[in-house]
Design an enzyme around this catalytic site. Structure first.
Site, PDB file in Angstrom:
ATOM      1  CG  HIS A 156      -4.673  -3.969  -0.016  1.00 11.38           C
ATOM      2  ND1 HIS A 156      -3.934  -3.509  -1.082  1.00 11.38           N
ATOM      3  CD2 HIS A 156      -4.651  -2.979   0.916  1.00 11.38           C
ATOM      4  CE1 HIS A 156      -3.493  -2.286  -0.805  1.00 11.38           C
ATOM      5  NE2 HIS A 156      -3.907  -1.944   0.396  1.00 11.38           N
ATOM      6  CG  ASP A 177      -2.108   0.945   1.089  1.00  6.74           C
ATOM      7  OD1 ASP A 177      -3.141   0.600   0.487  1.00  6.74           O
ATOM      8  OD2 ASP A 177      -1.962   2.078   1.584  1.00  6.74           O
ATOM      9  CE1 TYR A 235      -5.394   6.704  -0.600  1.00  6.84           C
ATOM     10  CE2 TYR A 235      -5.184   7.147   1.743  1.00  6.84           C
ATOM     11  CZ  TYR A 235      -5.299   6.253   0.704  1.00  6.84           C
ATOM     12  OH  TYR A 235      -5.309   4.901   0.960  1.00  6.84           O
TER      13      TYR A 235
END
Length: 465
Positions: A438, A232, A382
């Protein structure tokens, strides 16, 4: 538009191979030893203070209190349930009926004090770098084989995870069952703004800044060289670390790789790979995960990335609600641990959560976010990384550090070997993993630890020769 499989002539395949081979040769001839540059920053409150930087390392202990737990329980009890639509499972997000079960367990059975003790089983520390306190777990092996030393390894988490994702891997790396096997000294930092690391107080803190800070952390701990692992955001941060200091990062192991701007080779493989899979080295899993490409590469991704647009634009707005509501926070985070672990879990009433994880482990990760109040700064990461678009310097520069890639079958974004090689030019291992999604380090710690060990063993042997 995706092409359907047709009978192609051998001549056509050879011709395409020659053309692509010529392109690859041209790209290799243009290879340069690019190294990223990064200037020191200051992320503390106010201007940079005069005087020497405080380089002290302070022990840190995770704590809790009656007041903290009473506040949590009061907020949980005041939640306002909303019924899910009939037959909706996890297709609209976290199913409300199952959320009530999770909340009930959280309120009545989950023991945060016990989990705090579990968190503290490994040594925690904090040190101030560029104006903010950086938290990390540092585990040294109890025994090291005679004639060898412990191998330093930094492991970096992502969102919405934390350093706790690696707790299943740590004993496998620091206390291996093979007495003659590799032994690791492990450092697991919290990204600034996540967990117990202080959040930046100024705009602009992106993956490059985190990479620079983690290099400073490893230098402060006395490591001249080390290996790095990440998934990630951890994949991007450790990749940036390899780009910044390729002679210091001995090897890079990742289990996630997102191509920002597909080049000619990747685009050609998407258009022609279904017709000529062997030409691009595509496996049956590659074909299954890529085609039909509109559905697999775009529609499926759009279904799971709505959060990304919010967090890349206005993170503080949604984050404020999550910071006030523990139930809202749990739903927001745990939904990712459902559908990012397997897309089929969207079809289940309970999201398949406890098929791969325990509620205690899942809620411990949520509690790290809740007790530290870090959900908003974690979402801002982000905004900072996408605010300058997809044309940043680190996205254009290849990685020449020895790299290992663990390809888990249920990863959110599937990356065939050919695609990984476009960015990571010294790919030592590419391992199709038996199972996992993930959050692979937390879901399949043994598989991940074995792949890390296998990769680093190969790099060490290469360097020995």
């Amino acid at each position: 538009m995706c092409l359907r499989p047709q009978t192609g002539s051998m001549f056509t395949e050879v011709l395409i191979g020659l053309v692509l081979g010529g392109v690859i040769i041209v790209l290799l001839l243009r290879r340069r030893s690019h190294v990223l540059k990064s200037e020191d920053g200051w992320w503390g409150v106010g201007p940079v203070p005069d005087g020497e930087e405080d380089t002290r390392i302070q022990p840190f202990t995770v704590t809790t209190s009656d007041e903290e737990l009473e506040d949590l329980h009061r907020r949980i009890e005041q939640t306002r349930p909303v019924p899910s639509l009939e037959d909706s499972q996890f297709h609209y997000g976290f199913n409300s009926k199952y959320l009530e079960e999770v909340v009930s367990y959280w309120r009545r059975d989950f023991d945060w004090r016990t989990q705090v003790d579990k968190l503290n089983q490994y040594p925690h520390f904090k040190t101030n770098i560029e104006g903010i306190d950086v938290h990390y777990v540092h585990v040294k092996p109890k025994r090291v084989p005679q004639g060898s030393g412990a191998i330093p390894l930094i492991m970096v988490h992502g969102w919405p995870g934390s350093f706790y994702e690696f707790y299943g891997m740590i004993p496998l790396l620091t206390e291996p069952s093979d007495p003659q096997g590799l032994v690791f000294e492990v450092v697991c930092p919290s990204i600034p703004g996540y967990g117990f690391s202080e959040a930046p107080h100024k705009k602009g803190f992106d993956s490059m800044c985190a990479a620079r800070i983690f290099h400073k952390l490893m230098r402060r701990l006395g490591f001249q060289q080390f290996y790095a692992h990440g998934g990630d955001w951890g994949f991007l941060i450790t990749t940036n670390m390899a780009q910044l200091e390729p002679k210091i990062v001995k090897g890079l192991h990742i289990n996630f790789a997102a191509a920002a701007k597909p080049g000619l080779i990747v685009t050609s493989s998407i258009l022609l790979g279904r017709l000529f899979p062997n030409l691009f080295g595509f496996t049956s899993l590659d074909l299954e995960r890529i085609y039909p490409c509109i559905q697999k590469l775009f529609v499926e991704l759009i279904k799971e990335t709505g959060y990304m647009h919010i967090q890349s634009t206005k993170p503080d707005t949604a984050g404020r609600g999550l910071n006030d509501s523990p139930v809202g926070l749990a739903a927001y985070i745990l939904e990712k641990f459902s559908t990012w672990t397997s897309p089929n879990f969207r079809n289940m009433e309970d999201g398949g959560l406890t098929r791969k994880f325990s509620l205690d482990d899942l809620l411990t990760n949520v509690m790290i976010y809740w007790t530290s109040g870090c959900i908003i700064p974690s979402m801002r990461f982000y905004r900072e990384n996408f605010s300058n678009g997809l044309n940043q310097p680190h996205m254009k520069i290849p990685v020449y550090v020895p790299t290992g890639f663990a390809s888990f079958p249920n990863e959110l974004i599937h990356t065939p070997k050919l695609w990984v090689q476009q960015k990571f030019r010294n790919l030592v291992t590419y391992t199709p993993m038996a199972r996992g999604g993930h959050f692979a380090a937390m879901e399949e710690p043994r598989l991940m630890a074995e792949d890390v060990n296998n990769f680093i063993s190969k790099v060490e042997k290469m360097k020995a020769h």
